[in-house]
Design a protein around this motif. Structure first.
Motif, PDB file in Angstrom:
ATOM      1  N   UNK A  50       0.869  -1.144   0.039  1.00 61.02           N
ATOM      2  CA  UNK A  50      -0.004  -0.006   0.010  1.00 61.02           C
ATOM      3  C   UNK A  50       0.946   1.289   0.072  1.00 61.02           C
ATOM      4  N   UNK A  51       2.082   1.292   0.263  1.00 60.46           N
ATOM      5  CA  UNK A  51       2.878   2.355   0.406  1.00 60.46           C
ATOM      6  C   UNK A  51       3.924   2.605  -0.846  1.00 60.46           C
ATOM      7  N   UNK A  52       3.788   1.820  -1.934  1.00 58.62           N
ATOM      8  CA  UNK A  52       4.445   1.855  -3.111  1.00 58.62           C
ATOM      9  C   UNK A  52       4.356   3.438  -3.763  1.00 58.62           C
ATOM     10  N   UNK A  53       3.186   3.881  -3.568  1.00 56.62           N
ATOM     11  CA  UNK A  53       2.915   5.032  -4.167  1.00 56.62           C
ATOM     12  C   UNK A  53       3.691   6.375  -3.319  1.00 56.62           C
ATOM     13  N   UNK A  54       4.270   5.972  -1.854  1.00 55.52           N
ATOM     14  CA  UNK A  54       4.977   7.029  -1.214  1.00 55.52           C
ATOM     15  C   UNK A  54       6.374   6.521  -0.891  1.00 55.52           C
TER      16      UNK A  54
END
Length: 207
Positions: A50-54
């Motif tokens: 879920x943190x790939x975008x940040x």
């Protein structure tokens, strides 16, 4: 030979930065029964999907910025350190610590301090919860603009009886061409309309 502005040059600069930061991380307590936070993607828990975008934000960043606003006798220079860490779960732990600087770049005193969580959601929005040492709690909603930029605006602001009158805020974060983290913040407070308040450019020191 690398050409300035080329992909090869960006890779070279990233490797150069990593030589000084890849071995550094947050201080760790080895006797904790659960995983500690990590600000280094090479260490600790695996980054949650879920943190790939940040992902580009994970690390510790340090540099300088400027504060301006009609109600203060500025502008003022400040130094700042921002930490983005995780423990394998689907949120980033965020902390920012600042200090005022004089014209010569010398530290005058500690300044703003804030802590919170970045919570990416399945619909590509990001919930940002921030608590300020000055008695203000802010809930931002934001989104990923590009692979290296993120923008937010407040949905709610809660203040203690002694806190400054803040109505709303907006923030834009981005990784700029040289790999630094830059941001700008606008605020509507103390009777003023939404307008620039703070900006900074920070270099990676961990991760």
């Amino acid at each position: 030979m690398t050409v300035p502005g080329s992909g090869d040059e960006a890779i070279r600069l990233a490797e150069e930065r990593a030589a000084a930061t890849r071995e550094r991380n947050l201080p760790q307590f080895t006797d904790m029964p659960i995983a500690g936070d990590t600000a280094n993607l090479r260490e600790g828990a695996n980054l949650h999907d879920a943190l790939l975008g940040v992902l580009p934000l994970v690390g510790v960043w340090r540099g300088e910025g400027e504060i301006v606003y009609p109600t203060i006798d500025g502008p003022f220079r400040f130094g700042q350190q921002i930490t983005f860490a995780h423990d394998g779960r689907p949120f980033l732990v965020y902390e920012a610590r600042s200090w005022l600087l004089n014209e010569a770049g010398e530290v005058i005193r500690p300044a703003a301090r804030e802590q919170g969580f970045w919570r990416p959601q399945a619909d590509d929005t990001i919930e940002l919860l921030l608590t300020h040492a000055t008695g203000i709690i802010e809930l931002f909603y934001g989104k990923v603009r590009t692979q290296t930029s993120w923008e937010f605006e407040t949905d709610a602001v809660v203040r203690t009886a002694t806190a400054k009158d803040v109505k709303a805020a907006q923030r834009l974060y981005g990784i700029v061409n040289n790999g630094d983290l830059a941001y700008v913040e606008e605020r509507a407070m103390v009777g003023q309309s939404m307008q620039p308040h703070a900006s900074a450019q920070l270099k990676r020191v961990v991760g």
